[in-house]
Each structure stands twice: as C-alpha cells, then as structure tokens.
Design an enzyme around this catalytic site. Structure first.
Site, PDB file in Angstrom:
ATOM      1  N   GLU A   1      42.270  56.269  45.822  1.00 39.53           N
ATOM      2  CA  GLU A   1      42.892  55.293  44.935  1.00 39.53           C
ATOM      3  C   GLU A   1      42.081  55.219  43.637  1.00 39.53           C
ATOM      4  O   GLU A   1      40.971  54.685  43.628  1.00 39.53           O
ATOM      5  CB  GLU A   1      42.905  53.931  45.631  1.00 39.53           C
ATOM      6  CG  GLU A   1      43.741  52.914  44.916  1.00 39.53           C
ATOM      7  CD  GLU A   1      43.687  51.546  45.583  1.00 39.53           C
ATOM      8  OE1 GLU A   1      42.640  51.183  46.143  1.00 39.53           O
ATOM      9  OE2 GLU A   1      44.712  50.844  45.538  1.00 39.53           O
TER      10      GLU A   1
ATOM     11  N   GLY B   1      42.116  43.261  48.750  1.00 37.41           N
ATOM     12  CA  GLY B   1      41.070  44.043  48.095  1.00 37.41           C
ATOM     13  C   GLY B   1      41.014  45.439  48.683  1.00 37.41           C
ATOM     14  O   GLY B   1      42.016  45.957  49.199  1.00 37.41           O
ATOM     15  N   SER B   2      39.833  46.036  48.636  1.00 39.39           N
ATOM     16  CA  SER B   2      39.721  47.439  49.057  1.00 39.39           C
ATOM     17  C   SER B   2      39.395  47.551  50.554  1.00 39.39           C
ATOM     18  O   SER B   2      38.859  46.616  51.166  1.00 39.39           O
ATOM     19  CB  SER B   2      38.627  48.125  48.245  1.00 39.39           C
ATOM     20  OG  SER B   2      37.385  47.513  48.516  1.00 39.39           O
TER      21      SER B   2
ATOM     22  N   CYS C   1      47.945  47.780  43.304  1.00 44.03           N
ATOM     23  CA  CYS C   1      47.881  48.380  44.634  1.00 44.03           C
ATOM     24  C   CYS C   1      49.127  49.200  44.932  1.00 44.03           C
ATOM     25  O   CYS C   1      49.086  50.169  45.664  1.00 44.03           O
ATOM     26  CB  CYS C   1      47.707  47.287  45.668  1.00 44.03           C
ATOM     27  SG  CYS C   1      48.944  45.981  45.529  1.00 44.03           S
TER      28      CYS C   1
ATOM     29  N   LYS D   1      38.002  32.426  47.194  1.00 46.74           N
ATOM     30  CA  LYS D   1      36.918  33.039  46.427  1.00 46.74           C
ATOM     31  C   LYS D   1      37.479  34.100  45.488  1.00 46.74           C
ATOM     32  O   LYS D   1      37.754  35.221  45.901  1.00 46.74           O
ATOM     33  CB  LYS D   1      35.890  33.694  47.362  1.00 46.74           C
ATOM     34  CG  LYS D   1      34.629  34.109  46.593  1.00 46.74           C
ATOM     35  CD  LYS D   1      33.857  35.212  47.268  1.00 46.74           C
ATOM     36  CE  LYS D   1      34.476  36.571  47.041  1.00 46.74           C
ATOM     37  NZ  LYS D   1      34.570  36.987  45.622  1.00 46.74           N
TER      38      LYS D   1
ATOM     39  N   GLU E   1      45.382  42.754  52.964  1.00 46.09           N
ATOM     40  CA  GLU E   1      46.257  43.451  51.998  1.00 46.09           C
ATOM     41  C   GLU E   1      45.359  44.403  51.219  1.00 46.09           C
ATOM     42  O   GLU E   1      44.587  43.962  50.356  1.00 46.09           O
ATOM     43  CB  GLU E   1      46.894  42.435  51.027  1.00 46.09           C
ATOM     44  CG  GLU E   1      47.874  41.481  51.659  1.00 46.09           C
ATOM     45  CD  GLU E   1      49.174  42.145  52.043  1.00 46.09           C
ATOM     46  OE1 GLU E   1      49.403  43.303  51.647  1.00 46.09           O
ATOM     47  OE2 GLU E   1      49.957  41.511  52.766  1.00 46.09           O
TER      48      GLU E   1
HETATM   49  P1  NAD Z   1      37.042  44.743  46.299  1.00 45.51           P
HETATM   50  O1  NAD Z   1      37.277  45.030  47.731  1.00 45.51           O
HETATM   51  O2  NAD Z   1      35.873  45.340  45.632  1.00 45.51           O
HETATM   52  O3  NAD Z   1      36.887  43.164  46.070  1.00 45.51           O
HETATM   53  C1  NAD Z   1      37.873  42.252  46.534  1.00 45.51           C
HETATM   54  C2  NAD Z   1      37.210  40.900  46.759  1.00 45.51           C
HETATM   55  O4  NAD Z   1      36.241  41.012  47.797  1.00 45.51           O
HETATM   56  C3  NAD Z   1      36.476  40.340  45.553  1.00 45.51           C
HETATM   57  O5  NAD Z   1      36.691  38.952  45.495  1.00 45.51           O
HETATM   58  C4  NAD Z   1      35.024  40.638  45.887  1.00 45.51           C
HETATM   59  O6  NAD Z   1      34.112  39.769  45.239  1.00 45.51           O
HETATM   60  C5  NAD Z   1      35.021  40.403  47.369  1.00 45.51           C
HETATM   61  N1  NAD Z   1      33.914  41.003  48.102  1.00 45.51           N
HETATM   62  C6  NAD Z   1      33.094  42.011  47.706  1.00 45.51           C
HETATM   63  N2  NAD Z   1      32.210  42.285  48.698  1.00 45.51           N
HETATM   64  C7  NAD Z   1      32.475  41.438  49.711  1.00 45.51           C
HETATM   65  C8  NAD Z   1      31.920  41.247  51.007  1.00 45.51           C
HETATM   66  N3  NAD Z   1      30.905  41.979  51.447  1.00 45.51           N
HETATM   67  N4  NAD Z   1      32.461  40.311  51.805  1.00 45.51           N
HETATM   68  C9  NAD Z   1      33.521  39.582  51.388  1.00 45.51           C
HETATM   69  N5  NAD Z   1      34.081  39.704  50.172  1.00 45.51           N
HETATM   70  C10 NAD Z   1      33.562  40.624  49.331  1.00 45.51           C
HETATM   71  O7  NAD Z   1      38.378  45.106  45.550  1.00 45.51           O
HETATM   72  P2  NAD Z   1      38.664  45.014  43.974  1.00 45.51           P
HETATM   73  O8  NAD Z   1      38.034  46.169  43.300  1.00 45.51           O
HETATM   74  O9  NAD Z   1      38.372  43.636  43.480  1.00 45.51           O
HETATM   75  O10 NAD Z   1      40.251  45.146  43.957  1.00 45.51           O
HETATM   76  C11 NAD Z   1      40.910  46.357  43.956  1.00 45.51           C
HETATM   77  C12 NAD Z   1      41.412  46.693  45.343  1.00 45.51           C
HETATM   78  O11 NAD Z   1      42.287  45.669  45.795  1.00 45.51           O
HETATM   79  C13 NAD Z   1      42.223  47.957  45.334  1.00 45.51           C
HETATM   80  O12 NAD Z   1      41.934  48.697  46.497  1.00 45.51           O
HETATM   81  C14 NAD Z   1      43.661  47.445  45.373  1.00 45.51           C
HETATM   82  O13 NAD Z   1      44.598  48.353  45.863  1.00 45.51           O
HETATM   83  C15 NAD Z   1      43.506  46.262  46.266  1.00 45.51           C
HETATM   84  N6  NAD Z   1      44.639  45.339  46.110  1.00 45.51           N
HETATM   85  C16 NAD Z   1      45.561  45.231  47.120  1.00 45.51           C
HETATM   86  C17 NAD Z   1      46.667  44.400  46.976  1.00 45.51           C
HETATM   87  C18 NAD Z   1      47.696  44.256  48.068  1.00 45.51           C
HETATM   88  O14 NAD Z   1      48.453  43.301  48.029  1.00 45.51           O
HETATM   89  N7  NAD Z   1      47.758  45.153  49.036  1.00 45.51           N
HETATM   90  C19 NAD Z   1      46.836  43.671  45.797  1.00 45.51           C
HETATM   91  C20 NAD Z   1      45.889  43.801  44.786  1.00 45.51           C
HETATM   92  C21 NAD Z   1      44.786  44.645  44.955  1.00 45.51           C
END
Ligand code: NAD
Length: 484
Positions: free
Chosen positions: A388, A235-236, A287, A183, A257
């Site tokens: 962050e 993600g976050s 990240c 997704k 991650e």
């Molecule tokens: P986010 O957590 O808002 O979204 C990530 C994903 O989760 C998206 O696909 C989003 O649609 C989905 N999502 C949202 N709500 C959800 C739910 N309730 N259930 C399941 N999925 C849901 O993060 P973002 O703003 O897209 O990305 C930025 C974050 O990602 C930052 O914190 C960054 O550090 C982190 N990140 C980490 C790495 C790593 O490898 N550690 C790499 C890239 C980004």
C-alpha cells in the site's frame, strides 16, 4: 501564487478533552503539526501519555451508567442535535482542510457524511436493546435476550480521515449506549477535538466522548488498559498486530478497518472517460483507492494515455482554492516514503513510468505536493502492485479475459474494496461475486450509503461499520432464563 497561510483562529486549542475539562497544561511530549500545503507549523500539539489516557478512561467509565440507562429516544435527540450542528458547519470545514490539507471544496461531503452517520445511528438508538424471546423445552420457562453495550470503547483513528472515522465508529458506539475515548494521531489532532467540543456544546454529558491526541505511547496505553471493553481501530495492519499483542492479556475484543490494494477492473465496454477520471481522485491517501488498474487489452493503451493526459492537467495547489482537485500529501516523511516506492520501481524496471514520479516545485515547493504518478505494464508481483503506497501512484496492468482479471485482483494480501467498470450487467454481477473484497463499486467511486456495511476481508481487517452491521459491533447479547 503559493498557498495561503493558515488561519489558526479556526483550530481548537490543542490539548485533551477529558470529561468536561479541556486540559492544555502538559509537560510531556509535543508534536509540531504542520499544514501540508505550506509546511508551516500550526501548533506544538501535546501528546497524551499514560496519565491522560488513564484519566480519559476513568471519565468514560464514570459517564457510562447514566449514558447506557438514558432512554434511547433521549440519546437519539442528542445525536440529532449534534448532527445538525455538524451539517454545513463552515468552521469544521476549515479545520478539516488545515488538519490534512484536504481540498476545501470536498469538505462539505465529509462534514455532512459525519452528520449523516449521527442522524442514521441516532435513529437506531431507540430501536435497539431489546432482544428476542427464545423457545424453551421441555419444561415451561421464559427465556429472552438483551442487547447491551460493551461499556468503554477505545477508538483509534488515522490521519487521512479522522473526521469520517469519528462518525463511522462513534455514531453506532454512542447509539448503542457505550462511552468512548478516541485517540486521533499527532498528524491530525484537530477535527476530533472540534467535533467532541461541539458535542459538549449541544448537551452531551461530559465523559461520554473523551479525546486524547497522541501517538504510539497513547495508543499502547489505551489498548492495554484493563478498563477498556472494546477496541475499534482504523489504520495499518502493522499497528493492528501491535494492538492485538497489547490487548491480549485483557482479551479485549477488537474491530479493525485496515489498508487495501484495491483493483479497478476496466473492461473494454466501459465508459473510459469516467474510468480514467476515477483513477485520479484524491492523492491516493485513501484506504479504498483503486491503486491497481487492470485494463482489458483492446482499450489498455487508450486508457493509459487518457489517464496520463488527465494526470498532467489535474488542478493541484492551494487546498482552499475552489478549483483545486488534488492537494499535498500529509507530511515530509510521507512524501519521502512515497518517492521511495517510485525510486525503487524505477530502479527495478517495474513497468514503465508514464507520468509523474516527482515532487512539485515553484510556488508549491514548501508544501508536500507530489505529481500524480502512473506506471504502466506493471507485473502484479512488483512492490508497487503489492504494497500500500498510500499516495498518488497507480499501477496499470493489462488482462485478456475476465477470469484473468479476477485472478489478478484477488492475488493480494488485502481485501478491502474493488472497482468494476463495465456496461455488461451480467458480467458486473458475476465479477462482483467473485472478487475477494468487503465492498465492490460498479461504475462508481466512494458512494457508500450510511446504511450499507463497510469493512475488509483478509488483511484488510474484520468487523463492519455502517448500517445494522455497525450497530451490532457495539452490542453484546445477554440471555435471561426463568422457570414459569
Ligand atoms: P497507522 O497504523 O500508522 O496509525 C493509525 C493510528 O494508530 C494512529 O492514531 C496512530 O497514532 C496509532 N498508533 C500507532 N502506533 C500504535 C500502537 N502501537 N498502538 C495503538 N495505536 C497506535 O496508520 P496511518 O498511517 O495513520 O493511516 C494509514 C493507514 O490507515 C493505511 O493503511 C490506510 O489504508 C488505513 N486506513 C483504513 C481505513 C479503512 O476504513 N479500512 C480508512 C482510513 C485509513
């Protein structure tokens, strides 16, 4: 000149890839995806709901028996064919840039990293699955283990690098014999579709990779699904907590991650020119960004000055211009969020704003361009040192001793990465040992061999991508016993 308009012809048609079918008919929610450099709408992107997620999980389930029984060498050959189609793929490079306005000149690195990840993991496909023979006692028996795939894996990726996350999660998941529903987020829906369509073209069986772009609704449907056997999420931390709640009734295993607030520790003996250059890479939407720069007192003023001078001159603009080093941030909403951090820091008197802190105008006014921003003399307790920001905002801090530097670096909820700049070999190893982070870069940035483990400590997540560690995330061990 303002950035050039988007060439929509390079983009895959928005929709859902379910089995062999590209579903474009949709009467549910849509999202207007905008090209961040100009603000223009690329498409109204259909967002997956429960129905599409159900269909994608069913397609992955149907494809599983044949995929996991496929001889490893055939899986390897398919993965290598896919990697060859991705490597140096000009169209894919365009899709990456239109999707999140990443400078085009950097895209070969990312496209080829995905290729590399499939080559590396494809190489494992015919070397895993068998286990070990276990010594038995007291009576004669034959006991052995089998390493087996989990089954259907749900992969959820963020907007800042869905293509890289595709390679990092799907490379090992597929090599180990799992099928996948991925997704991508609404803000970056294209590269995962383009990659999955390419996989079908090179001969991947339908249903092995399914793609359902969407937001929280699709994410919740996927992570609470009873027929999903493992969840991999980039993600976050806030979303990761929601995923744990959604998956709790099914006890679905997870790998996370998450975010970071990584320290870049610059000692007085470091190559300051290189250290300053590395503080500026990208728009901070990474990240692993070294967003806290800790500098040893004797060179502190000099490094702040050098970094500010570079920040003012860094080439920003049209992502397709080969000279562009920094592009826009992803969206209007994200630009507002970042500027909110800057305003609060200014109001609170958090350090000294040395450069940046504003949105760019002129030819770039329609895009979401933010000037690289440096705050100096920041205390580690300040919001911009703890949260962050995920944008081009760097907090500089001064330290006197090695112990103090390590203590400040470790004083964070996060533990994803750390960066050390020094020419003292012993200190480099000592500090690397003492830092609470999943990855430490010494005198370098983002060099990560595909065979090396990557992942976070503390609130930066758990589980590892890369190398044999990444493969192990996707295998579960069965024990077989029989008396002789
Ligand atoms: P986010 O957590 O808002 O979204 C990530 C994903 O989760 C998206 O696909 C989003 O649609 C989905 N999502 C949202 N709500 C959800 C739910 N309730 N259930 C399941 N999925 C849901 O993060 P973002 O703003 O897209 O990305 C930025 C974050 O990602 C930052 O914190 C960054 O550090 C982190 N990140 C980490 C790495 C790593 O490898 N550690 C790499 C890239 C980004």
């Amino acid at each position: 000149m303002p950035p050039a308009a988007v060439d929509r012809a390079v983009l895959p048609e928005p929709g859902f890839l379910i089995g062999a079918e590209k579903v474009t008919e949709h009467d549910g929610e849509v999202y207007e995806h905008r090209y961040a450099a100009t603000g223009e709408v690329t498409h109204a992107v259909p967002l997956a709901g429960e129905q599409e997620v159900d269909a994608a999980v069913a397609a992955a389930r149907a494809a599983l028996p044949a995929w996991k029984r496929m001889p490893g060498n055939e899986r390897r050959r398919l993965m290598l064919r896919f990697a060859a189609a991705v490597r140096d793929n000009e169209r894919l490079r365009h899709v990456i840039t239109v999707e999140n306005a990443f400078p085009f000149s950097f895209t070969p690195y990312f496209a080829n990293w995905v290729a590399e990840l499939f080559e590396y993991n494809g190489g494992w496909a015919d070397k895993i699955g068998g286990g070990e023979v276990v010594p038995t006692f007291p009576g004669p028996a034959f006991d052995y283990t089998l390493d087996e795939p989990y089954g259907v894996v749900a992969v959820i990726v963020p907007w800042n690098g869905p293509f890289v996350s595709f390679g990092q999660w799907l490379g090992p998941a597929l090599a180990a014999g799992n099928t996948v529903v991925i997704k991508p987020p609404e803000m970056a829906p294209y590269t995962c579709l383009a990659l999955a369509e390419l996989a079908l073209e090179v001969g991947f069986p339908p249903g092995v990779i399914n793609v359902v772009p969407g937001g929280a609704v699709a994410g919740t449907a996927l992570t609470s699904h009873r027929d999903v056997n493992k969840i991999c999420f980039t993600g976050s931390g806030g979303t990761a907590s929601r995923i744990i709640s959604a998956s709790a009734p099914n006890l679905t295993p997870t790998a996370f991650e998450l975010g970071g607030k990584s320290a870049r520790i610059v000692f007085a003996d470091a190559d300051l020119q290189q250290a300053a250059r590395r503080t500026l890479l990208g728009t901070g939407q990474a990240c692993i960004a070294g967003s806290r720069v800790l500098v040893e007192a004797p060179v502190y003023d000099q490094l702040v000055e050098m970094s500010a001078a570079m920040a003012k001159q860094v080439p920003m603009g049209d992502p397709f211009d080969p000279g562009t080093f920094v592009g826009p941030v992803i969206s209007q909403g994200h630009a507002d969020r970042i500027l909110g951090f800057v305003d609060r820091a200014k109001q609170a008197g958090t350090g000294r704003l040395v450069t940046g802190g504003e949105r760019l105008g002129g030819d770039l006014a329609e895009g979401y361009f933010l000037a690289p921003t440096i705050f100096a003399d920041v205390d580690n307790s300040a919001e911009i040192a703890r949260e962050e920001v995920f944008g081009p905002v760097t907090a500089f801090m001064r330290f006197e001793t090695e112990e103090e530097a390590v203590a400040i670096a470790n004083d964070s909820e996060y533990g994803l990465a750390a960066h050390v700049e020094t020419n003292d070999l012993r200190r480099a190893h000592r500090v690397s040992r003492d830092l609470e982070a999943g990855t430490v870069w010494v005198n370098g940035f983002v060099d990560l061999p595909v065979g090396a483990p990557f992942g976070g400590n503390k609130r930066s997540g758990y589980g590892r991508q890369g190398g044999i560690w990444g493969i192990r995330e996707f295998l579960q061990t069965k024990n077989v016993w029989m008396p002789l």
